[in-house]
Design a protein around this motif. Structure first.
Motif, PDB file in Angstrom:
ATOM      1  N   GLU A 100       0.832  -1.214   0.000  1.00  0.00           N
ATOM      2  CA  GLU A 100       0.000   0.000   0.000  1.00  0.00           C
ATOM      3  C   GLU A 100       0.864   1.261   0.000  1.00  0.00           C
ATOM      4  OE1 GLU A 100      -2.998   0.439   3.084  1.00  0.00           O
ATOM      5  OE2 GLU A 100      -3.483   2.459   2.396  1.00  0.00           O
ATOM      6  N   GLY A 101       2.014   1.185   0.656  1.00  0.00           N
ATOM      7  CA  GLY A 101       2.852   2.375   0.865  1.00  0.00           C
ATOM      8  C   GLY A 101       3.470   2.915  -0.409  1.00  0.00           C
ATOM      9  N   ALA A 144      -0.167   9.553  -7.049  1.00  0.00           N
ATOM     10  CA  ALA A 144       1.062   9.790  -6.286  1.00  0.00           C
ATOM     11  C   ALA A 144       1.554   8.444  -5.764  1.00  0.00           C
ATOM     12  CB  ALA A 144       0.783  10.743  -5.130  1.00  0.00           C
ATOM     13  N   ASP A 145       2.863   8.257  -5.729  1.00  0.00           N
ATOM     14  CA  ASP A 145       3.413   6.958  -5.315  1.00  0.00           C
ATOM     15  C   ASP A 145       3.066   6.595  -3.871  1.00  0.00           C
ATOM     16  OD1 ASP A 145       5.089   4.629  -5.321  1.00  0.00           O
ATOM     17  OD2 ASP A 145       6.641   5.800  -4.310  1.00  0.00           O
ATOM     18  N   GLY A 146       3.244   7.539  -2.969  1.00  0.00           N
ATOM     19  CA  GLY A 146       3.144   7.223  -1.530  1.00  0.00           C
ATOM     20  C   GLY A 146       1.774   7.483  -0.941  1.00  0.00           C
ATOM     21  N   LEU A 147       1.676   7.339   0.386  1.00  0.00           N
ATOM     22  CA  LEU A 147       0.410   7.558   1.082  1.00  0.00           C
ATOM     23  C   LEU A 147       0.019   9.026   0.977  1.00  0.00           C
ATOM     24  CD1 LEU A 147       0.977   5.517   4.377  1.00  0.00           C
ATOM     25  CD2 LEU A 147      -0.208   4.803   2.302  1.00  0.00           C
ATOM     26  N   ALA A 148      -1.268   9.279   0.728  1.00  0.00           N
ATOM     27  CA  ALA A 148      -1.724  10.663   0.572  1.00  0.00           C
ATOM     28  C   ALA A 148      -3.137  10.825   1.119  1.00  0.00           C
ATOM     29  CB  ALA A 148      -1.657  11.069  -0.896  1.00  0.00           C
ATOM     30  N   CYS A 286      -3.038  -2.342   2.888  1.00  0.00           N
ATOM     31  CA  CYS A 286      -2.392  -3.333   3.760  1.00  0.00           C
ATOM     32  C   CYS A 286      -3.168  -3.527   5.058  1.00  0.00           C
ATOM     33  CB  CYS A 286      -0.956  -2.909   4.042  1.00  0.00           C
ATOM     34  SG  CYS A 286      -0.810  -1.368   4.960  1.00  0.00           S
ATOM     35  N   ARG A 287      -4.486  -3.307   5.025  1.00  0.00           N
ATOM     36  CA  ARG A 287      -5.271  -3.181   6.259  1.00  0.00           C
ATOM     37  C   ARG A 287      -6.749  -3.327   5.959  1.00  0.00           C
ATOM     38  NH1 ARG A 287      -7.686   1.354   4.725  1.00  0.00           N
ATOM     39  NH2 ARG A 287      -6.572   2.421   3.048  1.00  0.00           N
TER      40      ARG A 287
END
Ligand code: AMP
Ligand code: GLY
Length: 421
Positions: A100-101, A144-148, A286-287
């Motif tokens: 997920e990250g 966006a690649d990461g968590l937002a 992931c959750r």
């Protein structure tokens, strides 16, 4: 048996209420929890992202088990840290939470292992991204690649919108480092289905399917939110789609993570689109989803703690995970103005008989009164024999909950209902 739950939203309230059904559970500590969760657990003001604080708490209180529910602490390695000090945990370690990250990681994983998903390109350089957009198919999807905070995805209907989205991520750093790398992918169409799955890396057990309603307004209009309501099961998820997902997506994803040396243990969330060419992965989380957990867990007929511990101990295959008949509907009551700006501090009145069906997300307790403190304030879930009855019952309960500036979508479940008829 004492349990530590990391997180403080409606999803965590649903997890805690479900864990409470096990008579062997004594104390439940929630970090940070919230004013509503405080009715079912002991809350301590330690943020879910304060990994050092959580570790220090765990060392002092020595819970027998821990559940790490939100994405940030999972990606930050909260499960690694708690495991290292001898506390068995439910949730993936950081190496697996990257599914997920990092969207770049998850897209490359799917490509490498032939898991169906939208075609895509990744970019870490704005001029390449803009050059690609000059001739890319439109509409297109920029991520966006990461968590937002669930806001890092833009569906661009025009080339101008696509360029603006890329600039805001890569030039204006709207999502900070999360936008240093981006994915531009094919726009897919079809009904969306959320499937959460328990997995210990050896066995994967999909839970009952659900449908989220992400947009703020009726008829799927307005801004994207964390989720305004859910229903389960999702009638678009036919037996045929389920069989294909198991064979083409769920099992291959579990095996792919093993092959990468990133065995995933916990709840793996598949955001799916049922396209004309079959089911495809839109995203992995992931959750547990929020508010998916608030409809899926009430339908679970097997003890949750038993399943979670089996996942931790890698013996999920031994557990018979059962589901109740019937349907669930969760409607979220938010503060008017969410997800942009809203007032808070209003007293919430919940009738005694409705309380067991309520999952509190954004409320604080002050001198025995429950006050609104967040955009999404609470969700109310009804479980009934049919979807139509579940929708009606959850709205009836919601009508009897009172707070100033209460806002909710009036059409949760209506699209699902069309597929049932
Ligand atoms: P996410 O934040 O990853 O959950 O994405 C938000 C929403 O964007 C999803 O629920 C979909 O409705 C939509 N979306 C994401 N990727 C695509 C795609 N490739 N095609 C169409 N819609 C998409
Ligand atoms: N409801 C969508 C999510 O939890 O990401």
């Amino acid at each position: 048996m004492d349990i530590l739950v990391v997180g403080g939203g409606g999803r965590e309230h649903a997890i805690i209420k479900k864990l409470r059904e096990n008579a062997g559970v004594d104390r439940i500590y929630a970090l940070p929890g919230n004013g509503g969760i405080a009715m079912d657990a002991e809350c301590f003001p330690i943020k879910a992202t304060d990994i050092e604080g959580i570790k220090a708490f765990a060392k002092e209180y020595r819970p027998d088990y821990a559940v790490v529910a939100p994405d940030d602490p999972l990606v930050m390695g909260c499960v690694d840290e708690l495991t290292n000090i001898g506390i068995p945990c439910f949730g993936p370690k950081a190496a697996a939470a990257v599914i997920e990250g990092s969207k770049v990681f998850s897209k490359n994983l799917m490509k490498k292992y032939g898991i169906p998903t939208a075609r895509y390109h990744t970019f870490d350089n704005i001029s390449d991204a803009l050059y690609y957009l000059e001739s890319s198919p439109i509409p297109t999807v920029i991520k966006a690649d990461g968590l937002a905070l669930g806001k890092g995805v833009v569906i661009a209907e025009t080339r101008e919108d696509a360029v603006a989205a890329v600039r805001s991520m890569m030039e204006d750093h709207k999502f900070g480092e999360s936008g240093d790398r981006i994915v531009i992918e094919e726009f897919l169409e079809g009904p969306e289905v959320s499937v959460l799955a328990f997995t210990d890396g050896k066995t994967i057990v999909p839970m009952i399917s659900s449908m989220d309603h992400k947009r703020a307004g009726d008829g799927d209009t307005g801004l994207n939110t964390g989720g305004m309501g859910t229903v389960a099961p999702n009638p678009y998820y036919t037996d045929e789609a389920a069989a294909r997902c198991m064979e083409e997506i769920f099992v291959p994803t579990m095996r792919a993570m093993n092959a990468e040396g990133r065995t995933f243990k916990g709840c793996l969330y598949f955001g799916l689109m049922i396209t004309e060419k079959g089911p495809k992965v839109i995203e992995y989380n992931c959750r547990f989803g929020d508010p998916e957990a608030q409809v899926v867990l009430p339908l679970l007929d097997t003890d949750l703690l038993t399943i979670m511990q089996a996942v931790t101990e890698e013996r999920l295959a031994e557990v018979d995970v059962k589901w109740k008949d019937g349907s669930a509907c969760c409607v979220i009551a938010a503060s008017d103005g969410y997800p942009v700006s809203y007032e808070k501090g209003y007293e919430i009145d919940i009738p005694e008989d409705v309380l067991p069906h309520v999952y509190v997300a954004g409320a604080v307790e002050e001198e025995g009164r429950l006050l609104t403190s967040g955009g999404r304030v609470l969700g109310v879930t009804a479980v009934e024999p049919t979807l139509a009855e579940a929708i009606e019952a959850s709205y009836d309960m919601l009508d009897r909950i009172d707070f100033a500036n209460k806002y909710y979508r009036a059409d949760i479940g209506q699209r699902a209902l069309k597929a049932v008829r």
